[in-house]
Design a protein around this motif. Sequence first.
Motif, PDB file in Angstrom:
ATOM      1  N   PHE A 160       0.839  -1.191   0.000  1.00 50.13           N
ATOM      2  CA  PHE A 160       0.000   0.000   0.000  1.00 50.13           C
ATOM      3  C   PHE A 160       0.875   1.242   0.000  1.00 50.13           C
ATOM      4  N   ILE A 161       0.681   2.065  -1.012  1.00 49.91           N
ATOM      5  CA  ILE A 161       1.496   3.262  -1.167  1.00 49.91           C
ATOM      6  C   ILE A 161       0.630   4.492  -0.918  1.00 49.91           C
TER       7      ILE A 161
ATOM      8  N   HIS B  74       3.423   9.913  -8.296  1.00 52.10           N
ATOM      9  CA  HIS B  74       4.782   9.877  -8.833  1.00 52.10           C
ATOM     10  C   HIS B  74       4.956   8.677  -9.767  1.00 52.10           C
ATOM     11  N   ILE B  75       4.473   7.519  -9.343  1.00 55.83           N
ATOM     12  CA  ILE B  75       4.573   6.315 -10.170  1.00 55.83           C
ATOM     13  C   ILE B  75       3.742   6.478 -11.439  1.00 55.83           C
ATOM     14  N   CYS B  76       2.583   7.098 -11.315  1.00 57.06           N
ATOM     15  CA  CYS B  76       1.724   7.346 -12.477  1.00 57.06           C
ATOM     16  C   CYS B  76       2.448   8.220 -13.500  1.00 57.06           C
TER      17      CYS B  76
ATOM     18  N   LYS C 226       2.073  -2.057  -7.590  1.00 56.62           N
ATOM     19  CA  LYS C 226       1.629  -1.269  -6.433  1.00 56.62           C
ATOM     20  C   LYS C 226       0.638  -0.191  -6.849  1.00 56.62           C
ATOM     21  N   LEU C 227       0.871   0.425  -8.009  1.00 53.84           N
ATOM     22  CA  LEU C 227      -0.058   1.435  -8.509  1.00 53.84           C
ATOM     23  C   LEU C 227      -1.402   0.802  -8.836  1.00 53.84           C
TER      24      LEU C 227
ATOM     25  N   SER D   1      -4.866   9.463 -12.522  1.00 54.53           N
ATOM     26  CA  SER D   1      -4.379   8.595 -13.577  1.00 54.53           C
ATOM     27  C   SER D   1      -5.167   8.804 -14.868  1.00 54.53           C
ATOM     28  N   LYS D   2      -6.479   8.937 -14.744  1.00 57.39           N
ATOM     29  CA  LYS D   2      -7.332   9.156 -15.911  1.00 57.39           C
ATOM     30  C   LYS D   2      -6.971  10.472 -16.598  1.00 57.39           C
TER      31      LYS D   2
END
Length: 85
Positions: free
Chosen positions: A7-8, A15-17, A32-33, A47-48
Motif C-alpha cells: 500500500f502506497i 509519482h509512479i503514475c 503497487k499502482l 491517472s485518468k
Amino acid sequence: MKKRFLFISCEEAKHICDKRQYGESTGWERIKLGIRLMWCRFTKAYSKNNNKLTDALNKAEVDCLNRIEKEKIQKEFEQELAKHK
C-alpha cells in the motif's frame, strides 16, 4: 508483511503514475499502482487525467521553430529592447 509493502501513499502513486506515463516505472511499481487504483478514487482520477493529457500531447500536431528561426526572433527582440533603453 508490513502494510507499506503493497500500500502506497497518494503522493507516491502520483509519482509512479507520472513515471509510467514516460515508460520509466518498474514492474513492481506498476503492481503497487494497480493495487492503489483499485480503491482510491483520487488516484484513479489523477491517472485518468494523466492518460488524457498524454493522449492529447501525442495527437497534437505542433510545429516548432527551428534553431535558426529562434535565433532570428531573439536577435530582433534584443534590437527592439536596445531601442527602448
